[in-house]
Design an enzyme around this catalytic site. Sequence first.
Site, PDB file in Angstrom:
ATOM      1  N   CYS A 381       0.841  -1.202   0.000  1.00 22.32           N
ATOM      2  CA  CYS A 381       0.000   0.000   0.000  1.00 22.32           C
ATOM      3  C   CYS A 381       0.879   1.256   0.000  1.00 22.32           C
ATOM      4  O   CYS A 381       1.436   1.615  -1.029  1.00 22.32           O
ATOM      5  CB  CYS A 381      -0.962  -0.038   1.178  1.00 22.32           C
ATOM      6  SG  CYS A 381      -2.346   1.128   1.014  1.00 22.32           S
ATOM      7  N   HIS A 506      -3.418  -5.246  -0.061  1.00 25.05           N
ATOM      8  CA  HIS A 506      -2.865  -5.752   1.202  1.00 25.05           C
ATOM      9  C   HIS A 506      -2.866  -7.284   1.194  1.00 25.05           C
ATOM     10  O   HIS A 506      -3.846  -7.913   1.604  1.00 25.05           O
ATOM     11  CB  HIS A 506      -3.702  -5.257   2.383  1.00 25.05           C
ATOM     12  CG  HIS A 506      -3.525  -3.811   2.697  1.00 25.05           C
ATOM     13  ND1 HIS A 506      -2.670  -3.359   3.678  1.00 25.05           N
ATOM     14  CD2 HIS A 506      -4.095  -2.710   2.147  1.00 25.05           C
ATOM     15  CE1 HIS A 506      -2.723  -2.034   3.725  1.00 25.05           C
ATOM     16  NE2 HIS A 506      -3.579  -1.615   2.804  1.00 25.05           N
ATOM     17  N   GLU A 508      -1.497  -9.302   3.136  1.00 26.22           N
ATOM     18  CA  GLU A 508      -1.462  -9.894   4.477  1.00 26.22           C
ATOM     19  C   GLU A 508      -2.824 -10.391   4.944  1.00 26.22           C
ATOM     20  O   GLU A 508      -2.908 -11.249   5.833  1.00 26.22           O
ATOM     21  CB  GLU A 508      -0.896  -8.895   5.496  1.00 26.22           C
ATOM     22  CG  GLU A 508      -1.771  -7.696   5.813  1.00 26.22           C
ATOM     23  CD  GLU A 508      -1.509  -6.487   4.940  1.00 26.22           C
ATOM     24  OE1 GLU A 508      -1.785  -5.351   5.373  1.00 26.22           O
ATOM     25  OE2 GLU A 508      -1.036  -6.678   3.793  1.00 26.22           O
TER      26      GLU A 508
END
Length: 532
Positions: A381, A506, A508
């Site tokens: 990001c 993102h 994650e």
Amino acid sequence: MAKFIFVTGGVVSGLGKGITASSIGALLKASGLKVFMQKFDPYLNVDPGTMSPYQHGEVFVTKDGGETDLDLGHYERFIDEELTKLSSTTSGKIYLSVIKGERKGDTSGKTIQVVPHITDAIKNKVYQAAKQSQADVIISEIGGTVGDIESQPFIEAIRQIRLEQGKENVMFVHVVLLLWLAASKEYKTKPIQNSVKAMASLGIQPDVIVCRSDSSSPKDIKEKISLFCNVPITNIIDAIDQDSIYRVPLALAKQNLQDIIIEQLQLKANAIDLTSWKQFNKKIDSSSQEIEISFVGKYIELQDAYLSVLESLKIAGWEFNKKIKIRWIQAETLNESNYNEILKNSQGILVPGGFGKRGIEGMMLASRYARDNDIPYLGICLGMQIATISIARDLLNWTDADSTEFNKNTTHPIFDYIKGIDRDNIGGTLRLGTMVTKLEKDSLVSKLYNSDVALERHRHRYEFNNKYKKDLESVGLRFSGIYEEKNLVEVIEMPSLKFFVASQFHPEFTSRPNKPTPLFKGFIKAIIENNK
């Protein structure tokens, strides 16, 4: 018809209710049941999206764009299911919906009260989750601690659900702290007794008590808790400290917690299969050699601000039998005179997401160091934005290149506000949720995903300015991931380097035990190969 489990906390906050709830979900799923999870937070914010990371920690984004509590990250990783906005409800969201209804005249002129209007709205969230998910079991965590004034409407709502659905359909799991006094070398159960009494005064009798401590409780202590708290001794469960949260499901399974739940709720379950959890724990056990990653962020004083990133790094490391050692670097401390010295032993550099101008110059220096020294770099990001701006400054000599988030007067706005985004309100106005990214053929990122598309989640309001695409391509930057519907750049990479990859999304949020997200897996693999 769905069954309901409510997880509450007593004595003190921060005991790990979320891990307990997640572990219960994992055990029930391993028993062949479909599970849906949700979190009720008593604070008055509508969602955590506008809260400071220092106050709240990470904002976890669901596939449908919900900005939610970080516990939802644990839920998804443990039960390996994608949750929704229905999985996160705050007092603010409940009160707002009730007041909006009153303003529209939906309440037929009645006096609006906490009971029944607020409690009914809370119950509707639980029942709506059951209806939409079609799950066998709905697990709901109630944030805060029993006795908190903010939690009382939620406690009253779940009391009513038990009354409406019956004991065979509703179960209460109470997570408490079992105190050990080192001076007198004895356990103290009085705080637990008082917590359960507080629950009883609100009309709730726990069915299971989970005792958090650093060691297993003796039988006589369990007997005492059982007697004074009116809970069978078999339902007093130890939840001792572990070196990894991913050991908790196996620890609870050894005490047959899943069987206690299945029996009371009369669930039709299979014999539990914990093979995948055992295999994952073997990976953790066999991981010895460390990899050190320089983590250059702006909220590093509260590591929970990056919880899913940290878990994703660990999961990817264990996939290669490696332990991850994080070297925390406050981005603000990096400058032209010290960044080479501070970063000189980096095996890999990661720059995560964030908002605002603070620390971005230090992040750009970290990105430059990774480029100049061919150190594996992963940007997420904001980490993609600063990497791109850094390339524009260093390789195109556009010294004032920037994002309009940081400098509205820049003559080279490499990143600018996404068209159509509300500029006046910051709550719920970002580009949120899962988007389809088209990956360029033969790009590194397409090889990592082994696909021509990536489905990942977003949380941002600034986009790359396509005006500068050709200029940046001329100095070796490749735009390897595009959101085709609006021609938005999602992934960049430097093919001339071993691993220099950054994404606007993102990754994650989709990492799972035994299934690391491709970008994290590729990052760790590149570090290992670079250090042979």
